[in-house]
Structure formats: C-alpha cells, structure tokens
Motif scaffolding. Structure first.
Motif, PDB file in Angstrom:
ATOM      1  N   LYS A  30      78.960  36.706  59.623  1.00  0.00           N
ATOM      2  CA  LYS A  30      80.342  37.149  59.394  1.00  0.00           C
ATOM      3  C   LYS A  30      81.289  35.959  59.283  1.00  0.00           C
ATOM      4  N   LEU A  31      81.170  35.033  60.231  1.00  0.00           N
ATOM      5  CA  LEU A  31      82.054  33.872  60.222  1.00  0.00           C
ATOM      6  C   LEU A  31      81.814  32.993  58.999  1.00  0.00           C
ATOM      7  N   LYS A  32      80.553  32.855  58.616  1.00  0.00           N
ATOM      8  CA  LYS A  32      80.228  32.059  57.433  1.00  0.00           C
ATOM      9  C   LYS A  32      80.840  32.695  56.182  1.00  0.00           C
ATOM     10  N   ALA A  33      80.791  34.002  56.088  1.00  0.00           N
ATOM     11  CA  ALA A  33      81.359  34.717  54.945  1.00  0.00           C
ATOM     12  C   ALA A  33      82.875  34.528  54.871  1.00  0.00           C
ATOM     13  N   GLN A  34      83.486  34.297  56.036  1.00  0.00           N
ATOM     14  CA  GLN A  34      84.933  34.072  56.090  1.00  0.00           C
ATOM     15  C   GLN A  34      85.295  32.594  55.941  1.00  0.00           C
ATOM     16  N   LYS A  36      84.493  30.144  58.038  1.00  0.00           N
ATOM     17  CA  LYS A  36      84.904  29.603  59.335  1.00  0.00           C
ATOM     18  C   LYS A  36      83.788  28.815  60.015  1.00  0.00           C
ATOM     19  N   SER A  39      84.881  26.499  62.910  1.00  0.00           N
ATOM     20  CA  SER A  39      85.613  27.046  64.055  1.00  0.00           C
ATOM     21  C   SER A  39      84.812  26.872  65.347  1.00  0.00           C
TER      22      SER A  39
END
Length: 65
Positions: A30-34, A36, A39
């Motif tokens: 999820k974070l990679k898709a955003q 991030k 972070s």
C-alpha cells in the motif's frame, strides 16, 4: 506446561508470525503504491518484515515448516 501445550504454543506462534508477515507485506505494498518508500512507517514495516523472515527461516532450518 506439558509437551502438548508447548507444541500448541509453537504452532500458534508460527501462525501469528505468518499472519503478521502477510499484514506487513500488505502495508508495504500500500505504501509503495502511494510512493511513500522513504517514510518512517514504510521503513518500520520493512524492518518488521525482515524480522519475520528471519523467524520463519529459523523455523524452516529446524524442520518446523
């Protein structure tokens, strides 16, 4: 704690580690898709993933997977 209880505890620990590994990978995706990847949250999840991989590799090394 008798042998049966210990075995049950080890089995539960294995399932918990597998579950946490799946959750962590999902969060990383999820974070990679955003975008991030830099972070603190992403880095913490990545660190957790490495820990879970190490634990699972120890289970595998000892023939418990």
């Amino acid at each position: 704690m008798n042998a049966t209880d210990r075995l049950q505890a080890f089995e539960q620990m294995l399932e918990d580690v597998k579950s946490q590994m799946q959750f962590t990978q999902s969060e990383l995706d999820k974070l990679k898709a955003q975008g991030k990847e830099k972070s603190v949250t992403f880095k913490q999840h990545l660190s957790n993933k490495l820990l879970y991989q190490r634990i699972l590799s120890l289970y595998e090394k000892h023939g418990l997977l």
